[in-house]
Design an enzyme around this catalytic site. Structure first.
Site, PDB file in Angstrom:
ATOM      1  N   ASP A   1       0.876  -1.174   0.000  1.00  0.00           N
ATOM      2  CA  ASP A   1       0.000   0.000   0.000  1.00  0.00           C
ATOM      3  C   ASP A   1       0.915   1.227   0.000  1.00  0.00           C
ATOM      4  O   ASP A   1       2.137   1.109   0.162  1.00  0.00           O
ATOM      5  CB  ASP A   1      -0.898   0.002   1.252  1.00  0.00           C
ATOM      6  CG  ASP A   1      -1.827   1.223   1.294  1.00  0.00           C
ATOM      7  OD1 ASP A   1      -2.321   1.635   0.233  1.00  0.00           O
ATOM      8  OD2 ASP A   1      -2.038   1.780   2.388  1.00  0.00           O
ATOM      9  N   SER A   2       0.304   2.406  -0.133  1.00  0.00           N
ATOM     10  CA  SER A   2       1.085   3.629  -0.069  1.00  0.00           C
ATOM     11  C   SER A   2       1.734   3.786   1.302  1.00  0.00           C
ATOM     12  O   SER A   2       2.749   4.451   1.442  1.00  0.00           O
ATOM     13  CB  SER A   2       0.188   4.835  -0.330  1.00  0.00           C
ATOM     14  OG  SER A   2      -0.805   4.915   0.679  1.00  0.00           O
TER      15      SER A   2
ATOM     16  N   CYS B   1      -4.593  -1.614  -1.562  1.00  0.00           N
ATOM     17  CA  CYS B   1      -4.826  -0.181  -1.740  1.00  0.00           C
ATOM     18  C   CYS B   1      -5.877  -0.020  -2.832  1.00  0.00           C
ATOM     19  O   CYS B   1      -5.692  -0.523  -3.952  1.00  0.00           O
ATOM     20  CB  CYS B   1      -3.511   0.470  -2.157  1.00  0.00           C
ATOM     21  SG  CYS B   1      -3.673   2.191  -2.644  1.00  0.00           S
ATOM     22  N   ASN B   2      -6.952   0.665  -2.506  1.00  0.00           N
ATOM     23  CA  ASN B   2      -8.011   0.876  -3.506  1.00  0.00           C
ATOM     24  C   ASN B   2      -7.493   1.706  -4.678  1.00  0.00           C
ATOM     25  O   ASN B   2      -7.843   1.466  -5.832  1.00  0.00           O
ATOM     26  CB  ASN B   2      -9.199   1.599  -2.870  1.00  0.00           C
ATOM     27  CG  ASN B   2      -9.927   0.744  -1.862  1.00  0.00           C
ATOM     28  OD1 ASN B   2     -10.920   0.109  -2.178  1.00  0.00           O
ATOM     29  ND2 ASN B   2      -9.436   0.697  -0.633  1.00  0.00           N
TER      30      ASN B   2
ATOM     31  N   GLU C   1      -2.346   8.780   8.636  1.00  0.00           N
ATOM     32  CA  GLU C   1      -0.925   8.454   8.650  1.00  0.00           C
ATOM     33  C   GLU C   1      -0.199   9.253   9.744  1.00  0.00           C
ATOM     34  O   GLU C   1       0.571   8.730  10.531  1.00  0.00           O
ATOM     35  CB  GLU C   1      -0.395   8.926   7.287  1.00  0.00           C
ATOM     36  CG  GLU C   1       0.822   8.261   6.803  1.00  0.00           C
ATOM     37  CD  GLU C   1       0.544   6.844   6.381  1.00  0.00           C
ATOM     38  OE1 GLU C   1      -0.353   6.585   5.572  1.00  0.00           O
ATOM     39  OE2 GLU C   1       1.235   5.996   6.907  1.00  0.00           O
TER      40      GLU C   1
ATOM     41  N   CYS D   1     -11.095   3.147   1.100  1.00  0.00           N
ATOM     42  CA  CYS D   1      -9.644   3.371   1.202  1.00  0.00           C
ATOM     43  C   CYS D   1      -9.194   2.561   2.404  1.00  0.00           C
ATOM     44  O   CYS D   1      -9.848   2.588   3.460  1.00  0.00           O
ATOM     45  CB  CYS D   1      -9.346   4.849   1.419  1.00  0.00           C
ATOM     46  SG  CYS D   1      -7.632   5.193   1.903  1.00  0.00           S
TER      47      CYS D   1
ATOM     48  N   HIS E   1      -6.925   2.953   4.442  1.00  0.00           N
ATOM     49  CA  HIS E   1      -6.558   3.728   5.630  1.00  0.00           C
ATOM     50  C   HIS E   1      -7.765   3.977   6.552  1.00  0.00           C
ATOM     51  O   HIS E   1      -7.598   4.126   7.761  1.00  0.00           O
ATOM     52  CB  HIS E   1      -6.010   5.107   5.236  1.00  0.00           C
ATOM     53  CG  HIS E   1      -4.574   5.105   4.800  1.00  0.00           C
ATOM     54  ND1 HIS E   1      -4.139   4.532   3.644  1.00  0.00           N
ATOM     55  CD2 HIS E   1      -3.468   5.637   5.400  1.00  0.00           C
ATOM     56  CE1 HIS E   1      -2.827   4.711   3.526  1.00  0.00           C
ATOM     57  NE2 HIS E   1      -2.399   5.386   4.586  1.00  0.00           N
TER      58      HIS E   1
HETATM   59  N1  DGL Z   1      -4.792   3.231   1.318  1.00  0.00           N
HETATM   60  C1  DGL Z   1      -4.919   3.629  -0.044  1.00  0.00           C
HETATM   61  C2  DGL Z   1      -6.276   3.330  -0.633  1.00  0.00           C
HETATM   62  O1  DGL Z   1      -6.870   2.339  -0.237  1.00  0.00           O
HETATM   63  C3  DGL Z   1      -4.319   4.918  -0.492  1.00  0.00           C
HETATM   64  C4  DGL Z   1      -4.378   6.088   0.392  1.00  0.00           C
HETATM   65  C5  DGL Z   1      -3.451   7.135  -0.145  1.00  0.00           C
HETATM   66  O2  DGL Z   1      -2.250   6.901  -0.132  1.00  0.00           O
HETATM   67  O3  DGL Z   1      -3.962   8.147  -0.665  1.00  0.00           O
HETATM   68  O4  DGL Z   1      -6.755   4.000  -1.512  1.00  0.00           O
END
Ligand code: DGL
Length: 221
Positions: free
Chosen positions: A12-13, A76-77, A155, A194, A196
């Site tokens: 993921d990011s 990660c979406n 984060e 997302c 997160h």
């Molecule tokens: N966790 C990620 C998602 O599911 C990306 C969040 C991000 O880095 O903007 O989209």
């Protein structure tokens, strides 16, 4: 490649994919996982499509360089929406699993036929997501909420413990979506699009109320 002895790569990011990893470990405690948090390039949801695709390629290469993998989970979406097809084309020998906002189960579940979707601007603007919504046309009304800054704030909270920015953004985005509840015209189902956002679940729950169903993607993966 694909040997049965290999680990499962997850990326993921940043920390968001840990919400998926938690579900994966609970389901498959015997497996070995390698988690890649691409912190230097977060947040993906506010980067260009090209950068997210390039990073997804690079991470995949680096994970493959660590040894045989059973699979790669794009936890990660945003990266799933923008890059998973490229990854599959590039590495047909690898099994890729992605995550997408749980709009299908939400449409099936909603009694008011009004569903809220919180996700990054990049996910909501992606062709993949637009096609997904088109496939559900007529099944529910979707209230789409791009949550700029929220993944980053989550984060940051992870690092410094300060919850005020997450609280302010969640309040702003939840109130922008309108009324939540089980009455006609209210949103009775909220999709966390997302990885997160599950880290803000108690807060989101307190904002939308106990009656609203909140769906995330860790367990389905
Ligand atoms: N966790 C990620 C998602 O599911 C990306 C969040 C991000 O880095 O903007 O989209």
């Amino acid at each position: 490649m694909g040997g049965q002895q290999g680990a499962i790569g997850v990326f993921d990011s940043d920390i968001g994919g840990l919400s998926v990893l938690k579900a994966l470990r609970a389901e498959m405690p015997q497996e070995r996982f390698i988690y890649w948090a691409d912190s230097g390039y977060a947040p993906y949801g506010e980067r260009s499509d090209d950068l997210v695709v390039a990073r997804s390629h690079d991470i995949t290469e680096q994970l493959l360089a660590k040894g045989p993998l059973k699979a790669v989970v794009v936890a990660c979406n945003t990266a799933t929406a923008l890059a998973i097809q490229h990854l599959r084309d590039e590495h047909p020998e690898v099994a890729f699993f992605g995550v997408e906002p749980a709009v299908k189960p939400a449409a099936a579940h909603s009694q008011t036929h009004r569903v809220g979707v919180m996700a990054t601007p990049a996910t909501l603007g992606s062709d993949k997501f637009v096609y997904l919504l088109q496939s559900l046309e007529g099944q529910a009304e979707f209230v789409l909420q791009p949550c700029e800054g929220l993944a980053d704030a989550i984060e940051q909270q992870w690092l410094d413990g300060k919850d005020a920015p997450v609280k302010a953004l969640c309040e702003k985005y939840v109130s922008a979506m309108g009324a939540f509840g089980r009455q006609a015209g209210q949103i009775d189902t909220l999709v966390l699009g997302c990885t997160h956002y599950p880290f803000a679940l108690p807060l989101l729950r307190s904002l939308v109320g106990e009656n609203v169903t909140i769906l995330e993607t860790g367990e389905p993966v």
